[in-house]
Design an enzyme around this catalytic site. Sequence first.
Site, PDB file in Angstrom:
ATOM      1  CG  HIS A 373      -1.930   1.131   1.171  1.00  0.00           C
ATOM      2  ND1 HIS A 373      -2.139   2.017   2.196  1.00  0.00           N
ATOM      3  CD2 HIS A 373      -2.768   1.514   0.172  1.00  0.00           C
ATOM      4  CE1 HIS A 373      -3.077   2.887   1.833  1.00  0.00           C
ATOM      5  NE2 HIS A 373      -3.475   2.605   0.620  1.00  0.00           N
ATOM      6  CG  HIS A 453      -8.287   3.105  -4.103  1.00  0.00           C
ATOM      7  ND1 HIS A 453      -9.407   3.027  -3.328  1.00  0.00           N
ATOM      8  CD2 HIS A 453      -8.117   1.879  -4.656  1.00  0.00           C
ATOM      9  CE1 HIS A 453      -9.886   1.799  -3.392  1.00  0.00           C
ATOM     10  NE2 HIS A 453      -9.123   1.072  -4.182  1.00  0.00           N
ATOM     11  CD  GLU A 478     -13.246   4.975   0.002  1.00  0.00           C
ATOM     12  OE1 GLU A 478     -12.382   4.096   0.123  1.00  0.00           O
ATOM     13  OE2 GLU A 478     -12.998   6.099  -0.459  1.00  0.00           O
TER      14      GLU A 478
HETATM   15  C1  NOJ Z   1      -8.976   6.306   0.086  1.00  0.00           C
HETATM   16  C2  NOJ Z   1      -9.093   4.964  -0.542  1.00  0.00           C
HETATM   17  O1  NOJ Z   1     -10.169   4.899  -1.424  1.00  0.00           O
HETATM   18  C3  NOJ Z   1      -9.254   3.939   0.552  1.00  0.00           C
HETATM   19  O2  NOJ Z   1      -9.452   2.675  -0.009  1.00  0.00           O
HETATM   20  C4  NOJ Z   1      -8.050   3.978   1.451  1.00  0.00           C
HETATM   21  O3  NOJ Z   1      -8.314   3.130   2.543  1.00  0.00           O
HETATM   22  C5  NOJ Z   1      -7.782   5.381   1.988  1.00  0.00           C
HETATM   23  N1  NOJ Z   1      -7.806   6.338   0.930  1.00  0.00           N
HETATM   24  C6  NOJ Z   1      -6.442   5.461   2.683  1.00  0.00           C
HETATM   25  O4  NOJ Z   1      -5.410   5.209   1.765  1.00  0.00           O
END
Ligand code: NOJ
Length: 674
Positions: A373, A453, A478
């Site tokens: 990540h 993302h 989310e």
């Molecule tokens: C936004 C992303 O869409 C999400 O998946 C991620 O958890 C957070 N940023 C933190 O990186």
Amino acid sequence: MRFFIMLLWGAAMVFAADGQFNSVSSPDGHIQVKIKLDNGRLYYSVNKNNQQVITPSRLGLKLKKQMNLDKNLNLDEQQLSSMDTVWTTVWGENKKIRNHYNQLSFVLSHNTGIQQILDFRVFNDGIAFRYRIPEQKGLKQIEMMDELTEFNIDTESEAWWIPAFAGNRYEYLYQHTPLNKIDTVHTPVTFKTANGSYVSVHEAALTDYSSMTVTRTTENKLRAYLVPWSDGVKVKTSVPMHSPWRTVQIADRPAGLVESSMILNLNEPNQLEDVSWIQPGKYVGIWWEMHLEVSTWGSGRKHGATTDNAKRYIDFAAEHGFDGVLVEGWNIGWDGSWMDNGEMFDFTQPYPDFALREVARYARDRGVRLIGHHETGGGVLNYESQMQDAFDLYESLGVRAVKTGYVSQGQSIKRVDEQGSVHQEWQHGQFMVQHYRKVVKEAAKHKMMLDVHEPVKATGIRRTWPNMMTREGARGQEYNAWDPNGGNPPDHTTILPFTRMLGGPMDFTPGIFDLLFEDAKPDNRVNTTLAKQLALYVVIYSPLHMAADLPENYEKRPDAFQFIVDVPTDWSETHVLNAEIGDYITVVRRDRQSADWYIGSITDENGRSFDINLGFLDPDREYIAEIYRDGEAADRDSNPYDIEIVKKRVTADSVFSMKLAPGGGLAARFRALD
Ligand code: NOJ
């Protein structure tokens, strides 16, 4: 494989006088593009079955220093060619794709002597065109100030759109309005015309250009509006240059938009020789718990990315056959306000309570891989300065996929020019398009797949760079965890397939089983039934799909979880059986590795019943349908967990009856019997 190419050149093909039409039709003859030079200005229009889809629309480029290549044009030559070939995808919704079109290219000269070329391609499912400026004397660097491309759709059309230049990137709910209510919007933007055609405007092969938004002019015309650099220039390039393809998908039914492969066909073929390391799959991860605020990205008592927690997810992944475990918040930089301040991220330093090497080894020993990540917080320069080391580190740990992120608002990406001056760029301008491409290339060098993302929109580059697996670029799951206005309404996922997803796969992160999460966030919830969460795995295509919920929530419902365990992420065939934009959609896909088929059907806030013909199944086989459907009393509002899991024998002759609850869905696997 069929392959046929025809070239016609020469004096006989020299374009006729100003004012006369020339045209090119789709291979099946239904779609026709007409191109006309009128007083030195160039126009195109599009008909399908003799009905106008695009009325005469301007074409042209404006370059700096008053070089307006939109008027005083002469047509010098034209070239007609055709293509009919079938290519094999590395992964995707379909294994084989037919690329079948007729092309008409025009060489145009401007009265200053500058030459440009316009390529028009006409497919059975839409049209595309692009501008090219070839190498020529006296022209090197180009600063493009504007692109005058118009898309004049029937003004009585309905439109599905999200606003451009609105701060939150592409993360808006789609609006469904008359065309005359749109302002400046992102693409894909989709229309239903008064005569019932479905039309979507987008672009393909956005590689080194600024992205195109579409704006409505005072006369209800739609015009390209390229995302500018901070100094107002739209595109900085040099000759030879070409624009991305401007695309207009055209279909008689909404399903036709989804089934179209035109965007992929307009991208260059795969550049990677060895693709053995590119493997679609499913993952779990330390992710949803942060969105629920059960744990934190930053360090401290509630830190989510601890060695023990990661091992817990790895054990769960190994037990259920998942390929990857994403761990967010593992590296230094999350403490304090990380959004809009990506300068603090260190992409090689784990927090002290996360033993990176040990966790990676623990995963590998169990046949699972860590998913990396890289949240940049929009700190692109900071990321670029560490990118090589960051990918080196992951490669040395056996990581095969990295999720990147660019959380930042509006025009806030910092760029430093050669003189050391600082500028703020849009996330969708050329500077960032170039950045995203750098990352794809760097990742490929390290045999790394990407899940981006806060990306730039998908335009089909996955064909050229098949390690560019999936991306966000819309409101995903989310929002259900923290959106102050109640998350994604039930129709959101019935619009995405006809808008955002026409560009390519989305990392939506489906599979929330604890739909109400009352302990964590009583004011939020997921606005679907449980069965709809399963159906999303089939409806929303992603080669990397997440089982987004916490392991303990899956352990409570092993029967329903079985569908997530079974469902593939790589398909040999895809069909849309029925659909109405914003209301419902039913998709069937055939597994690339077996003779099994899967179905996903979802509805908006209204319950629905359908009888589906199973004629897509192999006529010589019998199948066990393993069905996950809304229970009799299911309702996303009052009874979202009611699910029935039943099995029955079916063949291609069977009629399959489906009943979807309000906000519900149905998922099924058709397991082929030997
Ligand atoms: C936004 C992303 O869409 C999400 O998946 C991620 O958890 C957070 N940023 C933190 O990186």
